[in-house]
Write a protein that holds these residues in place. Structure first.
Motif, PDB file in Angstrom:
ATOM      1  N   ARG A   1       0.830  -1.121  -0.186  1.00  0.00           N
ATOM      2  CA  ARG A   1       0.069   0.021   0.009  1.00  0.00           C
ATOM      3  C   ARG A   1       0.828   1.319   0.082  1.00  0.00           C
ATOM      4  N   TYR A   2       2.012   1.223   0.927  1.00  0.00           N
ATOM      5  CA  TYR A   2       2.934   2.327   0.939  1.00  0.00           C
ATOM      6  C   TYR A   2       3.341   2.556  -0.471  1.00  0.00           C
ATOM      7  N   LEU A   3       3.944   1.358  -1.218  1.00  0.00           N
ATOM      8  CA  LEU A   3       4.508   1.529  -2.674  1.00  0.00           C
ATOM      9  C   LEU A   3       3.552   2.225  -3.449  1.00  0.00           C
ATOM     10  N   GLN A   4       2.324   1.539  -3.435  1.00  0.00           N
ATOM     11  CA  GLN A   4       1.262   2.227  -4.215  1.00  0.00           C
ATOM     12  C   GLN A   4       1.120   3.854  -4.061  1.00  0.00           C
ATOM     13  N   LYS A   5       1.372   4.251  -2.753  1.00  0.00           N
ATOM     14  CA  LYS A   5       1.103   5.433  -2.508  1.00  0.00           C
ATOM     15  C   LYS A   5       2.196   6.187  -3.285  1.00  0.00           C
ATOM     16  N   LYS A   6       3.345   5.760  -3.338  1.00  0.00           N
ATOM     17  CA  LYS A   6       4.742   6.218  -3.591  1.00  0.00           C
ATOM     18  C   LYS A   6       4.774   6.362  -5.249  1.00  0.00           C
ATOM     19  N   THR A   7       4.332   5.188  -5.836  1.00  0.00           N
ATOM     20  CA  THR A   7       4.457   5.024  -7.256  1.00  0.00           C
ATOM     21  C   THR A   7       3.303   5.198  -8.109  1.00  0.00           C
ATOM     22  N   GLY A   8       2.226   5.214  -7.283  1.00  0.00           N
ATOM     23  CA  GLY A   8       1.005   5.264  -8.207  1.00  0.00           C
ATOM     24  C   GLY A   8       0.496   3.823  -8.843  1.00  0.00           C
ATOM     25  N   ILE A   9      -0.466   3.869  -9.571  1.00  0.00           N
ATOM     26  CA  ILE A   9      -0.938   2.723 -10.010  1.00  0.00           C
ATOM     27  C   ILE A   9      -0.113   1.927 -11.338  1.00  0.00           C
ATOM     28  N   GLY A  10       0.402   2.790 -11.688  1.00  0.00           N
ATOM     29  CA  GLY A  10       1.499   2.384 -12.995  1.00  0.00           C
ATOM     30  C   GLY A  10       2.494   1.623 -12.199  1.00  0.00           C
ATOM     31  N   GLY A  11       3.070   2.299 -11.275  1.00  0.00           N
ATOM     32  CA  GLY A  11       3.942   1.439 -10.499  1.00  0.00           C
ATOM     33  C   GLY A  11       3.763   0.147 -10.014  1.00  0.00           C
ATOM     34  N   MET A  12       2.597  -0.010  -9.718  1.00  0.00           N
ATOM     35  CA  MET A  12       1.932  -1.315  -9.029  1.00  0.00           C
ATOM     36  C   MET A  12       1.966  -2.404 -10.287  1.00  0.00           C
ATOM     37  N   ALA A  13       1.708  -1.663 -11.637  1.00  0.00           N
ATOM     38  CA  ALA A  13       1.626  -2.765 -12.813  1.00  0.00           C
ATOM     39  C   ALA A  13       2.946  -3.302 -12.925  1.00  0.00           C
TER      40      ALA A  13
END
Lengths: 347, 350
Positions: A39-51
């Protein structure tokens, strides 16, 4: 290629048993805990980062274990020596390829410096031609028979599929056991007046056995694809032909075969790709023998690179690149056929 | 009975038997024998003693010569049906053989030695399953180790395959991003690169990261299967995007969407991939053969091929080990064959 099926045709979801949910409890716990850092990662990188995050592990493994080896293979094939690590190997240019192609007469493997390679090429060529043509013929006949109105069709389909699941080592051992001196084949021929014979020490028979065994082991797979193709042919075509009093042979040549052709081509190319790489069953069944009569390309690469002393990684790499080129051509052919089929489907 | 025959031979439309019907049934019954026969034969053979295996012509069932304990003799003696000089036949136990004459005794009256020519006696045989073929290898050859290695490789590789492939398939089916098609193309292109082409460099990579002679060296290169990504992606494309949007509205994280929504809905495709993966990894041979060179690390397939390649093949053990190696795939065949056949027919991938 495959189209997603409507939900009704999908295989049913496995039933959720109680023990399964108990078993999954710790997994859910771990995956739930993983949510906090992610969740923290997602906050930092956004949805594109999660992809990217979801894609990364798979692509990383591909990069390290498939793409990188392809590049390194090229380097191996232009360097010499018996060292494994690249920094200890010296550049030799096209020497490995020159060694492979050093022949006085290209039609006679024995006139080549690397006679084992050319023997393997020749054997592989004949294996591919015989195995693929006979196997497709047998698979096609089986598929046609399974496509008739039959009691217990799924049972019979399973019968022909059984050997496909067996491991190549098991396949090799089963047939070695049957073809040995005190084996089943000899004991069936004995009452007919034949003396026991060590079949696998006979060069011609060993080759025939390798072809036969690999047909036995793989035909079920191709039968399955051809059967799926046959079942996709609209029934009303047959009904119309029958109404017109068309002869069965004519129905086969004019309706079944042309409409099955796309599937048949895909199956042939798939079988070619597999046949070029033949190794496992043969290695256990005959070990490439007697002599070099069943030595095929993959075994040549394996023995040059890993078994013979000194190991010759460069030569093995060069040979595998040559084999890879053949496979690339075949795969492109397959993709081309698949694309053509898809376009036809759209029209 | 006649109704049973009528049922079995009935044809749609009530027509008579056509020659193609005969060809069909000959082909099917022949197929049944040819496809199952060899494995059945091997399984029966695996229960024979070494003496039984050396017999020619062989019998289907495992027979051994019956033995009896006779008073005054230390070891059990083999029983024979002996034809005597007066033409009568008696069951006698053989004490010893000298040339072509066998010295025999009556088990009930062991005092008198009867001489019988060896051509005039036939062993008394009974069916006996040599289960020691199965129990001995566990103690003698580290067979249990190989079994454990195979199970470990299969289970671990399958679990990692499912996770890694489903994550990639999720990204490729539910996100729009630059390079998505390129990534998909790379994955499909790897279908073109079979193991036999990259044998040498893959080996050097595995050695340089220290995974040579390690089960992880067998597992890791196999887990990112292009086939798996492809099957899962095709399935995930059919999951409606609205579900994901609704979850996002409810403040679910992307990870939760993956784990709580996508994975459960993809269960059928995951099951198919899991079955495939189990069969693939259980049957893998060439790569483990190269990576594993220490005996205690062999998988079943490698161990089997090494032992069967020895000069003095101990067939009674090899056959039993082969049967054990077959068991998982036979179970898959009996219970899960349906999933595999629909999987192949649907995607044309193996």
């Amino acid at each position: 290629m495959a189209q997603p099926k409507p939900p009704s045709e999908r295989p049913a979801a496995p039933q959720r048993h109680d023990w399964l949910s108990v078993l999954l409890q710790p997994v859910h716990l771990v995956m739930g805990l993983a949510d906090y850092p992610l969740r923290y990662l997602q906050k930092k990188t956004g949805i594109g980062g999660m992809a990217a995050f979801f894609l990364a592990p798979n692509m990383l493994i591909f990069a390290i274990f498939v793409l990188l080896p392809l590049v390194i293979n090229l380097i191996y094939s232009v360097t010499g020596g018996s060292a494994l690590f690249l920094d200890e190997r010296s550049f030799v240019g096209a020497d490995q390829y020159r060694q492979i192609f050093d022949c006085t007469n290209y039609l006679d493997p024995m006139s080549c410096q690397e006679d084992a390679f050319w023997t393997a090429v020749g054997n592989t060529f004949w294996f591919v031609v015989l195995q693929v043509s006979l196997m497709i013929l047998v698979s096609l006949i089986t598929a046609l028979i399974l496509n008739r109105e039959l009691i217990g069709r799924s049972f019979w389909r399973a019968v022909f599929f059984f050997p496909v699941l067996l491991s190549p080592v098991v396949v090799g051992l089963i047939w070695r056991w049957i073809l040995q001196r005190q084996g089943l084949l000899n004991s069936m021929l004995y009452p007919l007046g034949f003396e026991p014979y060590t079949w696998l020490s006979d060069r011609t028979f060993a080759f025939a056995a390798v072809v036969g065994v690999s047909i036995w082991a793989h035909m079920g797979f191709y039968t399955l694809i051809l059967l799926a193709g046959l079942q996709a042919i609209p029934k009303d075509l047959y009904e119309a032909a029958e109404m017109d009093g068309t002869k069965p042979a004519r129905i086969f040549w004019r309706i079944t075969l042309p409409l099955l052709m796309p599937n048949l081509l895909v199956v042939i190319v798939l079988a070619l790709i597999k046949a070029v790489q033949v190794f496992d069953e043969v290695f256990v069944l005959t070990g490439g023998g007697p002599g070099t009569s069943t030595l095929f390309l993959t075994q040549y690469i394996y023995e040059t690179g890993f078994v013979s002393l000194p190991r010759n990684a460069g030569l093995a790499a060069a040979a595998s690149i040559l084999m890879g080129l053949v496979l690339v051509v075949l795969t492109l052919l397959q993709l081309g056929i698949a694309r053509k089929n898809e376009n036809k489907g759209k029209r | 009975m006649s109704t049973a025959i009528a049922f079995l031979t009935r044809r749609k439309g009530g027509k008579f038997w056509h020659w193609t019907d005969i060809v069909t049934w000959v082909w099917l019954i022949g197929g049944l024998i040819v496809m199952f026969g060899p494995a059945v034969w091997l399984t029966f053979s695996s229960f024979k003693t070494p003496a039984g295996l050396a017999e020619f012509p062989p019998s289907l069932l495992p027979y051994v010569t019956q033995q009896v304990r006779v008073e005054g003799y230390e070891k059990p003696l083999p029983l024979f049906n002996a034809k005597l000089a007066d033409g009568s036949t008696r069951v006698l136990a053989e004490v010893r053989r000298i040339g072509i004459v066998s010295q025999m005794v009556d088990p009930k009256a062991p005092g008198e030695i009867i001489k019988v020519r060896i051509g005039d006696r036939e062993p008394v045989r009974e069916i006996s399953f040599a289960t020691e073929n199965y129990t001995q290898p566990f103690m003698q050859f580290d067979f249990f180790r190989y079994l454990w290695n195979s199970v470990f490789v299969t289970v671990t590789a399958t679990l990692i395959t499912l996770i890694v492939n489903s994550m990639a398939a999720f990204a490729l089916s539910k996100y729009e991003f630059k390079g998505r098609n390129a990534a998909m193309l790379v994955i499909l292109a790897t279908l073109m690169v079979p193991l036999s082409v990259i044998l040498v460099p893959l080996y050097s990579i595995i050695s340089s990261v220290g995974l040579f002679n390690s089960l992880w060296g067998v597992i890791l290169p196999t887990v990112a299967t292009p086939t798996g990504v492809f099957i899962l992606r095709q399935y995930m494309l059919t999951i409606p995007d609205e579900l994901i949007d609704a979850a996002r509205m409810d403040k679910a994280s992307e990870w939760q969407i993956y784990w709580r929504i996508i994975v459960p809905l993809t269960a059928p495709a995951l099951a198919v991939l899991a079955i495939f993966s189990v069969v693939w990894r259980w049957n893998d041979f060439l790569w483990p053969l190269i990576v594993l060179s220490r005996r205690e690390l062999y998988t079943l397939q490698v161990g089997l091929s090494i032992y069967s390649g020895e000069l003095n093949v101990q067939w009674h053990y090899i056959l039993a080990m082969t049967v054990v190696t077959m068991i998982p795939v036979v179970l898959v065949f009996i219970f899960l064959q349906r999933f595999i056949t629909t999987g192949i027919a649907g995607s044309g991938l193996k």
